[in-house]
Design a protein around this motif. Structure first.
Motif, PDB file in Angstrom:
ATOM      1  N   UNK A   1      67.062  82.428   7.996  1.00 23.52           N
ATOM      2  CA  UNK A   1      67.374  81.029   8.266  1.00 23.52           C
ATOM      3  C   UNK A   1      66.676  80.140   7.253  1.00 23.52           C
ATOM      4  N   UNK A   2      67.243  78.959   7.041  1.00 27.19           N
ATOM      5  CA  UNK A   2      66.699  78.051   6.033  1.00 27.19           C
ATOM      6  C   UNK A   2      65.718  77.086   6.669  1.00 27.19           C
ATOM      7  N   UNK A   3      64.626  76.861   5.976  1.00 26.73           N
ATOM      8  CA  UNK A   3      63.588  75.948   6.429  1.00 26.73           C
ATOM      9  C   UNK A   3      63.431  74.831   5.414  1.00 26.73           C
ATOM     10  N   UNK A   4      63.259  73.616   5.908  1.00 29.09           N
ATOM     11  CA  UNK A   4      63.141  72.434   5.040  1.00 29.09           C
ATOM     12  C   UNK A   4      61.703  71.907   5.062  1.00 29.09           C
ATOM     13  N   UNK A   5      61.180  71.634   3.883  1.00 28.10           N
ATOM     14  CA  UNK A   5      59.869  70.992   3.749  1.00 28.10           C
ATOM     15  C   UNK A   5      60.110  69.657   3.062  1.00 28.10           C
TER      16      UNK A   5
ATOM     17  N   UNK B   1      62.412  85.577   9.476  1.00 31.42           N
ATOM     18  CA  UNK B   1      62.298  85.565  10.937  1.00 31.42           C
ATOM     19  C   UNK B   1      61.962  84.149  11.395  1.00 31.42           C
ATOM     20  N   UNK B   2      62.702  83.602  12.349  1.00 33.61           N
ATOM     21  CA  UNK B   2      62.386  82.248  12.841  1.00 33.61           C
ATOM     22  C   UNK B   2      60.980  82.126  13.408  1.00 33.61           C
ATOM     23  N   UNK B   3      60.381  83.251  13.791  1.00 26.37           N
ATOM     24  CA  UNK B   3      59.048  83.207  14.394  1.00 26.37           C
ATOM     25  C   UNK B   3      57.995  82.666  13.432  1.00 26.37           C
ATOM     26  N   UNK B   4      58.177  82.874  12.122  1.00 27.62           N
ATOM     27  CA  UNK B   4      57.153  82.476  11.150  1.00 27.62           C
ATOM     28  C   UNK B   4      57.411  81.092  10.561  1.00 27.62           C
ATOM     29  N   UNK B   5      58.382  80.361  11.087  1.00 28.02           N
ATOM     30  CA  UNK B   5      58.720  79.054  10.507  1.00 28.02           C
ATOM     31  C   UNK B   5      57.522  78.123  10.471  1.00 28.02           C
ATOM     32  N   UNK B   6      56.784  78.038  11.564  1.00 25.93           N
ATOM     33  CA  UNK B   6      55.624  77.147  11.606  1.00 25.93           C
ATOM     34  C   UNK B   6      54.580  77.526  10.569  1.00 25.93           C
ATOM     35  N   UNK B   7      54.313  78.825  10.404  1.00 29.72           N
ATOM     36  CA  UNK B   7      53.309  79.274   9.437  1.00 29.72           C
ATOM     37  C   UNK B   7      53.750  78.968   8.002  1.00 29.72           C
TER      38      UNK B   7
ATOM     39  N   UNK C   1      55.839  76.537   6.962  1.00 26.78           N
ATOM     40  CA  UNK C   1      55.768  75.100   6.700  1.00 26.78           C
ATOM     41  C   UNK C   1      54.325  74.663   6.503  1.00 26.78           C
ATOM     42  N   UNK C   2      53.402  75.193   7.304  1.00 26.60           N
ATOM     43  CA  UNK C   2      51.978  74.862   7.156  1.00 26.60           C
ATOM     44  C   UNK C   2      51.464  75.300   5.787  1.00 26.60           C
TER      45      UNK C   2
ATOM     46  N   UNK D   1      53.170  75.901   2.963  1.00 28.68           N
ATOM     47  CA  UNK D   1      53.769  75.141   1.871  1.00 28.68           C
ATOM     48  C   UNK D   1      53.250  73.706   1.832  1.00 28.68           C
ATOM     49  N   UNK D   2      53.115  73.077   2.996  1.00 27.23           N
ATOM     50  CA  UNK D   2      52.589  71.706   3.019  1.00 27.23           C
ATOM     51  C   UNK D   2      51.185  71.643   2.418  1.00 27.23           C
ATOM     52  N   UNK D   3      50.357  72.611   2.783  1.00 30.36           N
ATOM     53  CA  UNK D   3      48.979  72.630   2.257  1.00 30.36           C
ATOM     54  C   UNK D   3      48.976  72.820   0.746  1.00 30.36           C
ATOM     55  N   UNK D   4      49.789  73.772   0.260  1.00 23.92           N
ATOM     56  CA  UNK D   4      49.828  74.046  -1.176  1.00 23.92           C
ATOM     57  C   UNK D   4      50.393  72.854  -1.952  1.00 23.92           C
ATOM     58  N   UNK D   5      51.431  72.214  -1.418  1.00 26.75           N
ATOM     59  CA  UNK D   5      52.042  71.063  -2.111  1.00 26.75           C
ATOM     60  C   UNK D   5      51.079  69.889  -2.158  1.00 26.75           C
ATOM     61  N   UNK D   6      50.357  69.645  -1.072  1.00 33.29           N
ATOM     62  CA  UNK D   6      49.412  68.528  -1.046  1.00 33.29           C
ATOM     63  C   UNK D   6      48.307  68.733  -2.103  1.00 33.29           C
ATOM     64  N   UNK D   7      47.769  69.939  -2.195  1.00 34.44           N
ATOM     65  CA  UNK D   7      46.717  70.214  -3.193  1.00 34.44           C
ATOM     66  C   UNK D   7      47.273  70.113  -4.610  1.00 34.44           C
ATOM     67  N   UNK D   8      48.493  70.598  -4.808  1.00 39.11           N
ATOM     68  CA  UNK D   8      49.083  70.584  -6.151  1.00 39.11           C
ATOM     69  C   UNK D   8      49.428  69.164  -6.584  1.00 39.11           C
TER      70      UNK D   8
END
Length: 355
Positions: A253-257, A312-318, A320-321, A323-330
């Motif tokens: 499934x596709x996840x959006x950040x 797996x949809x189960x890891x969606x929250x992990x 997004x967390x 990627x958000x952390x890495x993007x903010x630092x970058x």
């Protein structure tokens, strides 16, 4: 026919002898027909691999045999001059036995037919493995009611009062258990349509998201990411919108950040940074590959989305967390500004200063 048999065996004319001859003929005919079915129709059906015909020919032998014997028994008793009341009761007994024997044939046939239909597992079919127990029970109740109705007719019992009572009870039960009945019917259609299955991650209309752990006739249980199990009535699910995150062409499934950058930022640099961080993330799929989309001009900045695929949809929250952390630092390293919400205040006139 009876006279010919009596002459053949040189038997005297006597009611008991006539009755024995009639009953013996009925037994001989009954077993002849039974074994004829076994050695011809049943053998052909087994040879050609026809399970439905095999079951029918095998199951129908008993009721046909019993019916012929009962007809012979009734005919043999007619030889005697019995009391009309006794004769009527004997006929009712024979008919009752016949109804019960044929009733069990109808019951077995209905159960067999339901199992055959459920095993085909046709798309859109209501009768499936999951709904089979319900239909088996309903079929059994209907057959029993039919047998009871025929038995009442056989013994000349007036059904009007019984039917009236059953109607009143049915209306009362219907009003009292309307929610339960609605849930049961919704459960049947959910099991038949299979909008989700055990192990799927779904989102229901009220916003709850979790993994389906149980699908029953009355309710569906969902285990949320907080390890809380939600018991949702099937009527609510059936009348609402369900998002199944585990279905589709495949489980991916596709996840959006979503991110927002300040006006004046180099949009090509922003896209490059997002793609670079996506390439470093080990929890996402590389096929389909990640992509970045510039969505719109916002009130305070440019709205950009990083689109990634997860297994797996189960890891969606992990994901997004991470990627958000890495993007903010970058963004901090690349001096890419994430804007605050900006509002312009225009004062049309200043209040007069008191003298």
């Amino acid at each position: 026919m009876l006279d010919a048999i009596r002459q053949l065996f040189n038997a005297p004319e006597h009611p008991s002898i006539d009755a024995m001859i009639v009953l013996s003929m009925a037994i001989i005919i009954a077993f002849t027909v039974s074994y004829l079915i076994k050695w011809t129709f049943l053998a052909i059906a087994q040879k050609r691999g026809k399970p439905s015909l095999t079951f029918i020919f095998n199951a129908i032998r008993l009721p046909i045999t019993v019916s012929i014997i009962l007809i012979g028994l009734n005919s043999s008793l007619n030889v005697f001059e019995l009391n009309q009341n006794l004769a009527s009761k004997l006929i009712s007994i024979f008919q009752s036995i016949d109804v019960i024997v044929w009733g069990q044939f109808v019951y077995r046939s209905s159960q067999f037919s339901l199992k055959q239909l459920s095993s085909r597992n046709q798309e859109g079919s209501i009768i499936r493995v999951q709904t089979l127990p319900l239909f088996e029970n309903v079929s059994a109740v209907l057959v029993v009611l039919l047998i009871m109705y025929l038995l009442f007719i056989t013994w000349n019992i007036d059904m009007s009062a019984w039917l009236a009572s059953a109607g009143i009870i049915g209306i009362a039960v219907g009003f009292a258990a309307k929610d339960t009945i609605a849930n049961l019917l919704s459960g049947v259609f959910i099991l038949a349509d299979s909008p989700y299955k055990i192990g799927d991650y779904i989102v229901i209309d009220s916003g709850e998201r979790g993994m389906v752990t149980h699908i029953g006739l009355r309710s569906t249980r969902i285990l949320t990411r907080d390890d809380l199990e939600i018991n949702v009535p099937n009527a609510i699910i059936a009348n609402g919108k369900i998002v199944n995150e585990s279905s589709g062409r495949h489980i991916k499934s596709r996840t959006r950040v979503a991110v927002e950058v300040a006006y004046g930022s180099d949009i090509d640099q922003v896209k490059s940074v997002l793609m670079d961080e996506a390439a470093k993330e080990t929890q996402i799929c590389q096929e389909p590959e990640p992509r970045v989309r510039f969505r719109r001009f916002g009130a305070s900045g440019l709205h950009v989305e990083l689109l990634v695929w997860i297994d797996d949809p189960e890891i969606r929250g992990r994901v997004i967390d991470s990627l958000n952390s890495a993007i903010y630092k970058r963004f901090a390293l690349e001096k890419i500004e994430i804007p605050f919400s900006q509002h312009d205040l225009h004062i049309k006139s200043m209040p007069k200063t008191p003298e």
